[in-house]
Design a protein around this motif. Structure first.
Motif, short mmCIF file in Angstrom:
data_model
loop_
_atom_site.label_atom_id
_atom_site.label_comp_id
_atom_site.label_asym_id
_atom_site.label_seq_id
_atom_site.Cartn_x
_atom_site.Cartn_y
_atom_site.Cartn_z
N PRO A 187 -8.87 3.79 -7.25
CA PRO A 187 -10.51 4.22 -8.46
C PRO A 187 -9.87 4.44 -9.64
N LYS A 188 -8.29 4.80 -10.01
CA LYS A 188 -7.62 5.27 -10.48
C LYS A 188 -7.43 4.70 -11.79
N PHE A 189 -7.25 2.90 -11.19
CA PHE A 189 -6.61 1.60 -11.99
C PHE A 189 -8.05 1.14 -12.30
N VAL A 190 -9.01 1.30 -11.41
CA VAL A 190 -10.49 0.81 -12.38
C VAL A 190 -11.21 1.68 -12.97
N SER A 191 -11.15 2.57 -12.85
CA SER A 191 -11.18 3.45 -13.87
C SER A 191 -11.48 3.78 -15.29
N ASN A 192 -9.92 3.05 -15.72
CA ASN A 192 -9.69 2.15 -17.03
C ASN A 192 -10.04 0.91 -17.87
N TYR A 193 -10.77 0.62 -16.66
CA TYR A 193 -10.75 -1.15 -17.45
C TYR A 193 -12.60 -1.08 -16.54
N GLU B 188 -7.98 -5.96 -22.68
CA GLU B 188 -9.34 -6.32 -23.04
C GLU B 188 -9.69 -6.05 -21.69
N LEU B 189 -9.43 -7.67 -20.65
CA LEU B 189 -9.66 -7.75 -19.89
C LEU B 189 -8.77 -8.28 -18.49
N ILE B 190 -9.14 -8.25 -17.33
CA ILE B 190 -7.74 -8.06 -16.50
C ILE B 190 -8.22 -9.70 -15.02
N ILE B 191 -7.71 -10.46 -14.91
CA ILE B 191 -8.80 -11.73 -14.31
C ILE B 191 -7.73 -11.75 -12.64
N LEU B 192 -8.20 -11.27 -11.50
CA LEU B 192 -8.00 -10.96 -10.51
C LEU B 192 -7.79 -12.91 -9.98
N ALA B 193 -6.76 -13.35 -9.78
CA ALA B 193 -7.09 -14.54 -9.75
C ALA B 193 -6.04 -15.02 -8.14
N ARG B 194 -6.91 -14.10 -7.33
CA ARG B 194 -6.49 -13.74 -5.47
C ARG B 194 -5.36 -13.56 -5.51
N TYR B 195 -5.85 -12.49 -6.49
CA TYR B 195 -4.35 -11.02 -6.77
C TYR B 195 -4.48 -9.95 -5.01
N MET B 196 -3.38 -9.46 -3.99
CA MET B 196 -4.55 -10.28 -2.59
C MET B 196 -3.54 -8.78 -2.47
N GLN B 197 -3.83 -7.22 -3.29
CA GLN B 197 -3.43 -6.40 -3.35
C GLN B 197 -5.37 -5.58 -3.51
N ILE B 198 -5.20 -4.23 -3.04
CA ILE B 198 -6.27 -3.38 -3.34
C ILE B 198 -6.03 -2.39 -4.37
N LEU B 199 -7.34 -2.37 -5.40
CA LEU B 199 -6.68 -1.84 -7.05
C LEU B 199 -7.43 0.25 -6.83
N LYS C 172 1.26 -1.69 0.11
CA LYS C 172 0.42 0.30 -0.06
C LYS C 172 0.96 1.28 0.08
N GLU C 173 2.35 0.93 0.17
CA GLU C 173 2.70 2.24 0.63
C GLU C 173 3.50 2.56 -1.39
N ILE C 174 3.72 2.19 -1.67
CA ILE C 174 4.60 2.27 -2.96
C ILE C 174 2.84 1.91 -4.00
N ARG C 175 1.64 2.18 -4.10
CA ARG C 175 0.29 1.80 -4.63
C ARG C 175 0.48 2.11 -5.94
N ASN C 176 0.31 3.75 -5.42
CA ASN C 176 0.32 4.24 -6.63
C ASN C 176 2.01 3.93 -8.04
N GLU C 177 2.96 4.65 -6.98
CA GLU C 177 4.06 3.80 -8.52
C GLU C 177 4.12 2.12 -9.16
N VAL C 178 3.28 1.78 -8.25
CA VAL C 178 2.71 -0.11 -9.10
C VAL C 178 2.04 0.08 -10.15
N GLU C 179 0.94 0.88 -9.48
CA GLU C 179 -0.08 1.14 -10.77
C GLU C 179 0.07 1.44 -12.08
#
Length: 300
Positions: A194-200, A181-192, A161-168
Motif C-alpha cells: 500500500p505504501k508503494f501504491v499510494s505514491n502513484y 509519471e506512469l508505471i507499467i507492470l508488464a508481468r511483474y510478479m511481485q505484489i506492491l 516478500k522477505e525483503i519487499r520493504n527494502e526493495v520498494e
C-alpha cells in the motif's frame, strides 16, 4: 533505430506543441459543454474532438474529454488554467489539462517473462506508444541486453516478500530520480505494498492473466484448466491496494477447448496479455481514461 525514434519523438512534440486535452468529471447539469466550449473559444482554441458521457442525467456524474488546438498554447498556459478555475468552481468540476507535447515519463517493471515488455518496446519503437521510457526495473537480469541495446536504463533489483520493504525503497528512489509519471507492470510478479501504491494513484497499470473478476491472484491458468473453462482472457487495470481489483481499463478473451492443456492456455494467453496491456497503455497515454470509483470511462 533508436536514433530514428528519438527524431520521431522530437517531431511529434514539435508538431503538437499547441495541442492539449481537457478531462472533466462533475455532477451532471445543463450548460457544461457550452461553458467549456465558450471558454476555449475565448483563447482562439479549435476543438478537434469532444466525447462526453452521462451516468444518469438525474443526479449522476458527467464526463468530458476534449482535445483542442490553441495557437500559442505554451505562452497561454499561464492564463488558460487559472482562467478555467471559475467555470470549474461553478460546475463543481474535477478537471485536468494535459498537454500532448509533454510525454509521460514511464517506468516498466518486468519479471522473467518478457512477452509484454517486448510488445511495449515494439510499439514504442514504431511510434504507436508515445511515451518517454525513462527506465526498466526487473527482479531478473534476463532483459538487460535487450533493454540496454535500445539505450534505456535497466535496473536489476532482486525481490521477494522477505525483503519487499527494502526493495520498494530502492525502487521508489529510482522512480523519483527519473521523475516517473506512469508505471507499467508488464508481468511483474511481485505484489506492491500500500505504501508503494499510494505514491502513484491511478498511475500504475497492471496486466493480469485472467478475465477478471475470475481467477484473482496466482496461477490463474492452472485454476482455469482445473475448472474446464471455454474462454480464457487477460485484464489490464489500475493498481489499488486490493489485489487485482482496481479499475479495469481493457480486457480480451480467446476460446479454448478440452484438448488444451495448461501449457497451451499459457501460450494462447500470452498473445491476449500483450495486446490487452498495449491497448490499455495507449489509451492512458492518449488521456482517454477517466476513473470513477472502481470503474473507468474509456473514450474511443
Amino acid at each position: 533505430m533508436l536514433k530514428d525514434y528519438q527524431t520521431t519523438l522530437e517531431e511529434y512534440c514539435k508538431n503538437n506543441k499547441d495541442r492539449a486535452r481537457l478531462l472533466i468529471k462533475c455532477p451532471d447539469q445543463p450548460g457544461i459543454v457550452a461553458a467549456v466550449s465558450t471558454f476555449l473559444q475565448s483563447f482562439e482554441a479549435n476543438i478537434l474532438d469532444s466525447s462526453q458521457y452521462s451516468e444518469d442525467p438525474e443526479g449522476g456524474n458527467f464526463f468530458i474529454r476534449m482535445e483542442f488546438d490553441c495557437p500559442g498554447l505554451p505562452e497561454k498556459k499561464s492564463q488558460l488554467e487559472p482562467g478555467f478555475a471559475e467555470i470549474a468552481d461553478k460546475f463543481k468540476m474535477n478537471y485536468e489539462f494535459r498537454y500532448v507535447s509533454s510525454l509521460k515519463k514511464t517506468a516498466i517493471f518486468v519479471s522473467k517473462q518478457t512477452h509484454c515488455l517486448m510488445e511495449l518496446l515494439w510499439e514504442w519503437q514504431n511510434g504507436e506508444l508515445m511515451m518517454d521510457i525513462s527506465c526498466i526495473i526487473s527482479n531478473y537480469d534476463d532483459s538487460r541486453e535487450l533493454v540496454e541495446s535500445l539505450g534505456i536504463p535497466f535496473y536489476y533489483i532482486p525481490a521477494n516478500k522477505e525483503i519487499r520493504n527494502e526493495v520498494e525503497t530502492k525502487q521508489l528512489k529510482l522512480l523519483k530520480e527519473h521523475g516517473i509519471e506512469l508505471i507499467i507492470l508488464a508481468r511483474y510478479m511481485q505484489i506492491l505494498t500500500p505504501k508503494f501504491v499510494s505514491n502513484y494513484p491511478e498511475q500504475i497499470i497492471n496486466i493480469h492473466h485472467s478475465f477478471l473478476p475470475a481467477f484473482v491472484g496466482a496461477r490463474p491458468y492452472e485454476r482455469a484448466y482445473a475448472r474446464g473453462v471455454k474462454l480464457i482472457g487477460a485484464t489490464s487495470h489500475y493498481v489499488t491496494n486490493d489485489l487485482d481489483e482496481g479499475p479495469i481499463i481493457e480486457q480480451g478473451v480467446e476460446r479454448v477447448n478440452h484438448r488444451d492443456q495448461v501449457k497451451d492456455l499459457k501460450n494462447i494467453g500470452k498473445n491476449i496479455e500483450r495486446s490487452v496491456l498495449a491497448r490499455a497503455v495507449k489509451w492512458h497515454l492518449q488521456d482517454r481514461v477517466i476513473v470513477s470509483g472502481n470503474k473507468t470511462i474509456v473514450f474511443s
